[in-house]
Design a protein around this motif. Structure first.
Motif, PDB file in Angstrom:
ATOM      1  N   ARG A   1      67.088   6.955 -11.057  1.00 53.23           N
ATOM      2  CA  ARG A   1      66.419   6.910  -9.756  1.00 53.23           C
ATOM      3  C   ARG A   1      66.930   5.712  -8.972  1.00 53.23           C
ATOM      4  N   GLY A   2      66.550   5.638  -7.701  1.00 52.88           N
ATOM      5  CA  GLY A   2      66.947   4.504  -6.869  1.00 52.88           C
ATOM      6  C   GLY A   2      68.455   4.441  -6.719  1.00 52.88           C
ATOM      7  N   SER A   3      68.998   3.224  -6.772  1.00 48.22           N
ATOM      8  CA  SER A   3      70.444   3.049  -6.572  1.00 48.22           C
ATOM      9  C   SER A   3      71.257   3.790  -7.637  1.00 48.22           C
ATOM     10  N   PHE A   4      70.710   3.924  -8.845  1.00 49.22           N
ATOM     11  CA  PHE A   4      71.441   4.624  -9.906  1.00 49.22           C
ATOM     12  C   PHE A   4      71.577   6.115  -9.581  1.00 49.22           C
ATOM     13  N   GLY A   5      70.527   6.718  -9.111  1.00 46.29           N
ATOM     14  CA  GLY A   5      70.587   8.124  -8.718  1.00 46.29           C
ATOM     15  C   GLY A   5      71.496   8.347  -7.523  1.00 46.29           C
ATOM     16  N   GLU A   6      71.425   7.423  -6.554  1.00 50.07           N
ATOM     17  CA  GLU A   6      72.248   7.546  -5.352  1.00 50.07           C
ATOM     18  C   GLU A   6      73.739   7.497  -5.671  1.00 50.07           C
ATOM     19  N   VAL A   7      74.155   6.522  -6.477  1.00 45.02           N
ATOM     20  CA  VAL A   7      75.590   6.404  -6.764  1.00 45.02           C
ATOM     21  C   VAL A   7      76.078   7.517  -7.689  1.00 45.02           C
ATOM     22  N   LEU A   8      75.228   8.006  -8.568  1.00 46.76           N
ATOM     23  CA  LEU A   8      75.643   9.136  -9.404  1.00 46.76           C
ATOM     24  C   LEU A   8      75.847  10.388  -8.551  1.00 46.76           C
ATOM     25  N   ALA A   9      75.042  10.545  -7.514  1.00 43.54           N
ATOM     26  CA  ALA A   9      75.227  11.672  -6.592  1.00 43.54           C
ATOM     27  C   ALA A   9      76.561  11.536  -5.850  1.00 43.54           C
ATOM     28  N   VAL A  10      76.909  10.320  -5.468  1.00 48.22           N
ATOM     29  CA  VAL A  10      78.201  10.076  -4.812  1.00 48.22           C
ATOM     30  C   VAL A  10      79.343  10.368  -5.785  1.00 48.22           C
ATOM     31  N   HIS A  11      79.209   9.883  -7.018  1.00 48.26           N
ATOM     32  CA  HIS A  11      80.234  10.178  -8.032  1.00 48.26           C
ATOM     33  C   HIS A  11      80.371  11.689  -8.229  1.00 48.26           C
ATOM     34  N   ALA A  12      79.262  12.411  -8.242  1.00 48.12           N
ATOM     35  CA  ALA A  12      79.294  13.859  -8.469  1.00 48.12           C
ATOM     36  C   ALA A  12      80.103  14.569  -7.384  1.00 48.12           C
ATOM     37  N   LYS A  13      80.037  14.083  -6.143  1.00 51.31           N
ATOM     38  CA  LYS A  13      80.787  14.698  -5.054  1.00 51.31           C
ATOM     39  C   LYS A  13      82.278  14.403  -5.144  1.00 51.31           C
TER      40      LYS A  13
END
Length: 165
Positions: free
Chosen positions: A121-133
């Motif tokens: 969640r938070g910054s960890f969830g956000e950057v993992l979503a960016v990595h996924a793209k």
């Protein structure tokens, strides 16, 4: 005067006592530099990339070899830790060594909630979503998610402020 032969000395399978994994922009010049200083002044042999990594060497194999050659890994999980693919790959390797070499792993949650790391969640969830793209390899993303969940499930320290040792 007694002399001791080299055969009487104990040799360690470890090249380093501690491997430090951290996101440089978050912690290199504050928390990690203080931790490094304390460890070194206590006589502990520490691998810290900006000290040990020679310029001109290939980074990934050198870091992985240092991880494998360390008795303990201390992971400074900070707000931007997961934004670095290097950090995430280090984390996966560290957890592999925990299982295969019985390496001791000590997470330090620096200004992040361990449950945010565990549940991405938070910054960890956000950057993992960016990595996924950006990733063509979904397997790396899955390994990173599992590693973050696993490291956040380990007993560690939660530091919410800069602390001088």
């Amino acid at each position: 005067m007694a002399s001791f032969s080299s055969s009487s000395s104990v040799t360690s399978p470890w090249l380093y006592d501690v491997f430090l994994s951290f996101r440089g922009e978050d912690t290199r010049n504050n928390f990690i530099s203080h931790l490094y200083y304390v460890l070194v002044t206590k006589g502990i042999h520490v691998y810290k990339d900006d000290v040990e990594l020679r310029r001109g060497t290939e980074i990934s194999p050198t870091l992985f070899q240092a991880i494998e050659s360390s008795r303990i890994s201390i992971i400074g999980l900070s707000e931007n830790y997961a934004s670095s693919r290097w950090c995430l790959n280090e984390l996966v390797k560290i957890l592999e060594c925990k299982d295969s070499k019985q390496q001791i792993v000590l997470p330090i949650f620096y200004r992040v909630d361990p449950s945010d790391v565990r549940h991405q969640r938070g910054s960890f969830g956000e950057v993992l979503a960016v990595h996924a793209k950006k990733l063509y390899d979904d397997m790396s993303l899955q390994r990173w998610k599992v590693a973050l969940r696993d490291v956040a499930s380990l007993s560690g320290y939660h530091v919410t402020y800069d602390r001088y040792f």
